[in-house]
Every structure is written in C-alpha cells, then in structure tokens.
Write a protein that holds these residues in place. Sequence first.
Motif, short mmCIF file in Angstrom:
data_model
loop_
_atom_site.label_atom_id
_atom_site.label_comp_id
_atom_site.label_asym_id
_atom_site.label_seq_id
_atom_site.Cartn_x
_atom_site.Cartn_y
_atom_site.Cartn_z
N CYS A 28 0.86 -1.18 0.00
CA CYS A 28 0.00 0.00 0.00
C CYS A 28 0.91 1.23 0.00
CB CYS A 28 -0.87 -0.03 1.24
SG CYS A 28 -2.18 1.20 1.25
N PHE A 29 0.76 2.09 -1.02
CA PHE A 29 1.61 3.26 -1.19
C PHE A 29 0.85 4.55 -0.90
CE2 PHE A 29 3.65 0.47 -4.44
CZ PHE A 29 4.93 0.47 -3.92
N ARG A 48 6.38 7.41 -4.64
CA ARG A 48 5.56 6.43 -3.93
C ARG A 48 6.30 5.99 -2.68
NH1 ARG A 48 2.76 2.31 -8.29
NH2 ARG A 48 1.19 3.79 -9.01
N VAL A 49 5.60 6.12 -1.56
CA VAL A 49 6.18 5.75 -0.27
C VAL A 49 5.36 4.61 0.30
CG1 VAL A 49 6.71 6.58 2.05
CG2 VAL A 49 6.89 8.14 0.11
N ILE A 53 6.16 2.37 6.31
CA ILE A 53 7.09 3.28 6.98
C ILE A 53 6.39 4.08 8.09
CG2 ILE A 53 6.84 5.31 5.49
CD1 ILE A 53 9.89 5.62 5.64
N VAL A 54 5.10 4.30 7.92
CA VAL A 54 4.33 5.04 8.93
C VAL A 54 3.96 4.13 10.08
CG1 VAL A 54 2.23 6.37 9.33
CG2 VAL A 54 3.43 6.58 7.16
N THR A 55 3.48 2.97 9.76
CA THR A 55 3.10 2.00 10.79
C THR A 55 3.07 0.62 10.16
OG1 THR A 55 1.41 1.34 12.37
CG2 THR A 55 0.65 2.44 10.39
N ASN A 56 3.38 -0.38 10.93
CA ASN A 56 3.50 -1.73 10.37
C ASN A 56 2.18 -2.42 10.10
OD1 ASN A 56 6.29 -1.75 10.29
ND2 ASN A 56 6.45 -2.41 12.41
N ASP A 80 2.85 11.75 13.00
CA ASP A 80 2.93 10.39 12.47
C ASP A 80 3.22 10.40 10.98
OD1 ASP A 80 2.36 9.06 14.85
OD2 ASP A 80 0.22 9.32 14.54
N ASP A 81 2.62 11.33 10.27
CA ASP A 81 2.73 11.33 8.82
C ASP A 81 3.86 12.25 8.38
OD1 ASP A 81 2.21 10.73 6.23
OD2 ASP A 81 0.79 12.36 6.00
#
Length: 84
Positions: A28-29, A48-49, A53-56, A80-81
């Motif tokens: 999910c990007f 695209r990230v 990386i934000v949360t598992n 968080d973001d």
Amino acid sequence: MPLLKQYYSEYLKPDIASVAIVQLPDVCFLEITHRNYYPGLRDEILERVDLVIVTNDKFLSQNSIYENTQRFFNDLDAYDDRTI
C-alpha cells in the motif's frame, strides 16, 4: 487534496499537486505528485512511499482503499505522517 489541506495545511509542501493511496496486491503506497512551477515547463515528479514506513499494521493491502484512507486521516496526526 482539500481534505488533506484541511488536516495538514501547515505541513504540506507547496509543490505538491496531488496525493493518493495506491494499493497493489502486496503493498500500500502513499503516492505524491510534485509539480515544478517554472515558466513553460510542466515537470512532475511522482513519489511512492510504502505506508509500512508510517506503521506496520494499519495500512494493509487486503483492506479497502476507503478503509486505508479513513485510517490515514483518522488514526494519524501530523507527527505520524512524516512522508508528505
């Protein structure tokens, strides 16, 4: 973009033209399109990230895009973001 500006207006970079959540079968990007505003040019940079990386565990590709979008806006705060 209007909702994103409502939540994160103080943190958004001015060159961001669009933001979307893109889901593939295994990832999910957060897709961010940056636009350079130089006279006569229409350059865009697509980034695209991986949302891991934000949360598992919140942004799973098995979830609907709607569910992941709701989690993005409702479960995260500006700290968080850090990807935008």
